[in-house]
Design an enzyme around this catalytic site. Sequence first.
Site, mmCIF file in Angstrom:
data_model
loop_
_atom_site.group_PDB
_atom_site.id
_atom_site.type_symbol
_atom_site.label_atom_id
_atom_site.label_comp_id
_atom_site.label_asym_id
_atom_site.label_seq_id
_atom_site.Cartn_x
_atom_site.Cartn_y
_atom_site.Cartn_z
ATOM 1 C CE LYS A 98 -4.547 -1.561 0.082
ATOM 2 N NZ LYS A 98 -5.423 -0.958 -0.714
ATOM 3 C CB THR B 96 -7.624 7.550 3.362
ATOM 4 O OG1 THR B 96 -7.711 6.227 2.236
ATOM 5 C CG2 THR B 96 -7.031 6.673 4.563
ATOM 6 C CB SER C 74 -9.177 -2.882 5.079
ATOM 7 O OG SER C 74 -10.194 -2.762 4.256
ATOM 8 N N GLY D 130 -10.208 -3.898 -3.239
ATOM 9 C CA GLY D 130 -10.619 -2.659 -4.042
ATOM 10 C C GLY D 130 -10.184 -2.804 -5.517
ATOM 11 N N GLY D 131 -9.172 -3.378 -5.860
ATOM 12 C CA GLY D 131 -8.874 -3.575 -7.171
ATOM 13 C C GLY D 131 -7.442 -2.617 -7.574
#
Length: 386
Positions: free
Chosen positions: A94, A112, A115, A217-218
């Site tokens: 990330k 933001t 998760s 989320g892709g």
Amino acid sequence: MTTAPAAPAAPAAPVMSAAPVMSAGSAASGGPAGAVRGRRGQLGPADVEAAAARIAGQVRRTPLLPLLPAPDRHRTGARLLLKAEHLQYGGSFKLRGAANAVLTLGARRIVTGSSGNHGIALARLAAALGAEVTVVLAGGAHPAKIALIRALGGRTVGVPGGVAERDARARALAEETGAVLVPSSDHELVVAGQGTVGLEILAEAPDVETVYVPTGGGGLLAGVCLAAYGHPVRVVGVEPAGTPRYARSLAAGHPVRLAPGDTVADGLRGQQPGAVPYPVIRDRVDDLVTVSDAEILASAALLRRRGIEAEPSGAVALAGAMRAGRGTGRAVAVVSGGNTTAALASAAAAATSAAASRTHRTTHATRTTCTTPTPHTTRSLLEETS
């Protein structure tokens, strides 16, 4: 048992600076080969190349590790490699998308929905920049991830419901406060940054035939798809069986929204495809497979036996590769994160200690004739909390 090598040496001290947003498609009419229409224009492979240059000083170039010891590889013919993003700063891939967005936008206040891992990445970056970050988390977020975000100086806001409610609250909060919204996946800069995972795989293993990518989320899958344009490599997205939002959307021919789902892979609980990742994935992905929680946990256990501590979300791609079977061709599975409970607790302790040390140094400096303390570089911050 194969033991994962030590993390690569830290990069040279980076310089945090903002750069103007450049869209690959704006350079010429029609955009570059392989470009797709995103929310704000053309998104193409050139965006991933630009992201790689922009974030080079902020991220680790993670290694490819063999899943099996050499004797087993030779005996079975299996050539499955693992892209070790669990060794990334902050414990997950990330950081790549977060860094590309933050460095480009130059935001001082950030909001933001996350998760956990995206929030951790943004909190680390915000601390280095002297910026503020607020992370909105849905029910079921890992308590240790929340604790680490706070230890890094981030503010957290919990909301009931699932990922859709979380992201709606983050959007509203950004509008209310004037902060910049940096979504965990549904943003062109984030997708381009995540695509640097694919660039590194293709550079180190140019003969790879299949790349397995965990899909929530892709953003990571879309980024790898962008990096793979023009390469004869199969890109396979792997989703938890309880949250197959991309598989169902592609089958339906349009994005569909699922009810909140449950899975041991807490980072992959997205309910619907994002506007930016969806067309990229639709136009380039070769296959989407789903795996059960039992398969995910079995893959995480296999990784532990190989000396790799991966969180459940980080083991999803391997579960997909194991389901497909070990052929003779070379394949790569992305181990997307290593933020286990133990790793998170250690990182939170390190962050707390680093913050206390910085406070002590600043206080000491004000008591001496030297009124300007030694700058605390981004590099040292990232190293202290790795």
